[in-house]
Design a protein around this motif. Sequence first.
Motif, PDB file in Angstrom:
ATOM      1  N   ASP A  20       0.856  -1.188   0.000  1.00 37.83           N
ATOM      2  CA  ASP A  20       0.000   0.000   0.000  1.00 37.83           C
ATOM      3  C   ASP A  20       0.894   1.241   0.000  1.00 37.83           C
ATOM      4  N   GLU A  21       0.883   1.995  -1.082  1.00 38.05           N
ATOM      5  CA  GLU A  21       1.807   3.121  -1.230  1.00 38.05           C
ATOM      6  C   GLU A  21       1.684   4.154  -0.116  1.00 38.05           C
ATOM      7  N   LYS A  22       0.511   4.292   0.502  1.00 42.75           N
ATOM      8  CA  LYS A  22       0.327   5.267   1.582  1.00 42.75           C
ATOM      9  C   LYS A  22       1.035   4.833   2.867  1.00 42.75           C
ATOM     10  N   ASN A  23       1.204   3.530   3.053  1.00 42.06           N
ATOM     11  CA  ASN A  23       1.812   2.997   4.275  1.00 42.06           C
ATOM     12  C   ASN A  23       2.986   2.076   3.983  1.00 42.06           C
ATOM     13  N   ALA A  24       3.605   2.243   2.832  1.00 41.07           N
ATOM     14  CA  ALA A  24       4.604   1.286   2.372  1.00 41.07           C
ATOM     15  C   ALA A  24       5.939   1.367   3.103  1.00 41.07           C
ATOM     16  N   PHE A  25       6.271   2.526   3.634  1.00 37.03           N
ATOM     17  CA  PHE A  25       7.625   2.724   4.133  1.00 37.03           C
ATOM     18  C   PHE A  25       7.661   3.020   5.630  1.00 37.03           C
ATOM     19  N   GLU A  26       8.756   2.574   6.234  1.00 36.04           N
ATOM     20  CA  GLU A  26       8.967   2.773   7.660  1.00 36.04           C
ATOM     21  C   GLU A  26      10.466   2.830   7.899  1.00 36.04           C
ATOM     22  N   GLU A  27      10.882   3.643   8.837  1.00 34.10           N
ATOM     23  CA  GLU A  27      12.295   3.651   9.213  1.00 34.10           C
ATOM     24  C   GLU A  27      12.519   2.542  10.239  1.00 34.10           C
ATOM     25  N   THR A  53      12.828 -16.671  -4.284  1.00 35.09           N
ATOM     26  CA  THR A  53      12.509 -17.994  -3.725  1.00 35.09           C
ATOM     27  C   THR A  53      12.859 -18.031  -2.246  1.00 35.09           C
ATOM     28  N   GLU A  54      13.990 -17.423  -1.894  1.00 32.14           N
ATOM     29  CA  GLU A  54      14.392 -17.357  -0.486  1.00 32.14           C
ATOM     30  C   GLU A  54      13.453 -16.468   0.310  1.00 32.14           C
ATOM     31  N   ILE A  55      13.197 -15.285  -0.195  1.00 29.73           N
ATOM     32  CA  ILE A  55      12.363 -14.326   0.523  1.00 29.73           C
ATOM     33  C   ILE A  55      10.979 -14.915   0.764  1.00 29.73           C
ATOM     34  N   GLN A  56      10.410 -15.554  -0.240  1.00 30.05           N
ATOM     35  CA  GLN A  56       9.097 -16.177  -0.074  1.00 30.05           C
ATOM     36  C   GLN A  56       9.156 -17.271   0.990  1.00 30.05           C
ATOM     37  N   SER A  57      10.171 -18.116   0.934  1.00 32.96           N
ATOM     38  CA  SER A  57      10.287 -19.214   1.898  1.00 32.96           C
ATOM     39  C   SER A  57      10.468 -18.702   3.324  1.00 32.96           C
ATOM     40  N   PHE A  58      11.319 -17.706   3.503  1.00 27.75           N
ATOM     41  CA  PHE A  58      11.485 -17.130   4.832  1.00 27.75           C
ATOM     42  C   PHE A  58      10.191 -16.454   5.274  1.00 27.75           C
ATOM     43  N   GLY A  59       9.555 -15.711   4.369  1.00 29.20           N
ATOM     44  CA  GLY A  59       8.297 -15.047   4.690  1.00 29.20           C
ATOM     45  C   GLY A  59       7.213 -16.021   5.099  1.00 29.20           C
ATOM     46  N   ASP A  60       7.173 -17.176   4.435  1.00 27.56           N
ATOM     47  CA  ASP A  60       6.189 -18.210   4.775  1.00 27.56           C
ATOM     48  C   ASP A  60       6.393 -18.732   6.203  1.00 27.56           C
ATOM     49  N   ASP A  78      19.194  -2.406  -2.694  1.00 30.18           N
ATOM     50  CA  ASP A  78      18.202  -1.712  -3.519  1.00 30.18           C
ATOM     51  C   ASP A  78      17.439  -0.715  -2.662  1.00 30.18           C
ATOM     52  N   SER A  79      16.805   0.276  -3.295  1.00 30.28           N
ATOM     53  CA  SER A  79      16.044   1.287  -2.553  1.00 30.28           C
ATOM     54  C   SER A  79      14.695   0.739  -2.110  1.00 30.28           C
ATOM     55  N   GLU A  80      14.089   1.422  -1.169  1.00 28.91           N
ATOM     56  CA  GLU A  80      12.760   1.058  -0.717  1.00 28.91           C
ATOM     57  C   GLU A  80      11.736   1.151  -1.852  1.00 28.91           C
ATOM     58  N   PHE A  81      11.978   2.014  -2.824  1.00 29.86           N
ATOM     59  CA  PHE A  81      11.065   2.159  -3.957  1.00 29.86           C
ATOM     60  C   PHE A  81      11.171   0.967  -4.911  1.00 29.86           C
ATOM     61  N   VAL A  82      12.381   0.467  -5.079  1.00 28.08           N
ATOM     62  CA  VAL A  82      12.565  -0.740  -5.892  1.00 28.08           C
ATOM     63  C   VAL A  82      11.938  -1.935  -5.177  1.00 28.08           C
ATOM     64  N   HIS A  83      12.120  -2.008  -3.849  1.00 28.10           N
ATOM     65  CA  HIS A  83      11.471  -3.070  -3.068  1.00 28.10           C
ATOM     66  C   HIS A  83       9.951  -3.022  -3.281  1.00 28.10           C
ATOM     67  N   LEU A  84       9.388  -1.818  -3.207  1.00 32.10           N
ATOM     68  CA  LEU A  84       7.943  -1.672  -3.372  1.00 32.10           C
ATOM     69  C   LEU A  84       7.509  -2.134  -4.756  1.00 32.10           C
ATOM     70  N   ARG A  92       4.714 -13.664  -5.470  1.00 33.84           N
ATOM     71  CA  ARG A  92       5.324 -14.362  -4.335  1.00 33.84           C
ATOM     72  C   ARG A  92       5.625 -13.415  -3.173  1.00 33.84           C
ATOM     73  N   LEU A  93       5.718 -12.116  -3.465  1.00 38.23           N
ATOM     74  CA  LEU A  93       6.147 -11.151  -2.450  1.00 38.23           C
ATOM     75  C   LEU A  93       5.051 -10.186  -2.019  1.00 38.23           C
ATOM     76  N   LYS A  94       3.899 -10.228  -2.661  1.00 36.65           N
ATOM     77  CA  LYS A  94       2.840  -9.249  -2.368  1.00 36.65           C
ATOM     78  C   LYS A  94       2.418  -9.247  -0.917  1.00 36.65           C
ATOM     79  N   ASP A  95       2.332 -10.405  -0.300  1.00 44.40           N
ATOM     80  CA  ASP A  95       1.880 -10.498   1.087  1.00 44.40           C
ATOM     81  C   ASP A  95       3.022 -10.777   2.056  1.00 44.40           C
ATOM     82  N   LEU A  96       4.210 -10.407   1.699  1.00 41.80           N
ATOM     83  CA  LEU A  96       5.385 -10.652   2.540  1.00 41.80           C
ATOM     84  C   LEU A  96       5.182 -10.012   3.910  1.00 41.80           C
ATOM     85  N   PRO A  97       5.257 -10.794   4.987  1.00 38.18           N
ATOM     86  CA  PRO A  97       4.981 -10.262   6.320  1.00 38.18           C
ATOM     87  C   PRO A  97       6.204  -9.716   7.062  1.00 38.18           C
ATOM     88  N   VAL A  98       7.300  -9.507   6.366  1.00 37.12           N
ATOM     89  CA  VAL A  98       8.523  -9.015   7.012  1.00 37.12           C
ATOM     90  C   VAL A  98       9.041  -7.777   6.283  1.00 37.12           C
TER      91      VAL A  98
END
Length: 179
Positions: A20-27, A53-60, A78-84, A92-98
């Motif tokens: 969610d672009e309004k709440n995407a970033f945090e320090e 593949t790693e990020i998804q597996s760790f996130g799971d 990479d920047s937070e904008f590239v991450h977004l 695989r990363l849309k619902d990443l909880p970390v």
Amino acid sequence: MLGIGEKFPEFSVNATVSTDEKNAFEEINNKSFPGKWTIFMFYPKDFTFVCPTEIQSFGDMADEFEDRDAQLMVASTDSEFVHLAWRQNDDRLKDLPVPMLADLNRKLVSQLGIQDPEEGVAQRATYIVDPDGIIRHVSVNDMSVGRNPNEILRVLDALQTDELCPCNWQKGEETLNAA
């Protein structure tokens, strides 16, 4: 490279925590998760092949880390904008909880000694840091080989026993008695 028994560096970075672009970033900094174990999973680059593949597996497995009072974080240069953008475009990363830490100035990877000399990006390194900020585990894989989150969880479990744990020890098994 910083290793076992050394203090994890102080840091402050932007992180992507949502699509969610309004709440995407945090320090996030080294004081963001007081009293918790922290697991840092550094990876080379967004929009690549092994990394998601790693990020998804760790996130799971984020809930399993959380059950052990540990905060899992993934990080690259990479920047937070590239991450977004990556999270928004890779199912695989849309619902990443970390959080995805953005070490854009490479200060943290430089302090840790895990900046790849050829590519200038983070090496595929994993750190387990105790609640006092002391590095208790570090491992680095070749750029072409993904990690096993089950093994990182097993090592965390072993470290949290504060006992001697034999090879292939699993949570719930007996530890070794040195007497």
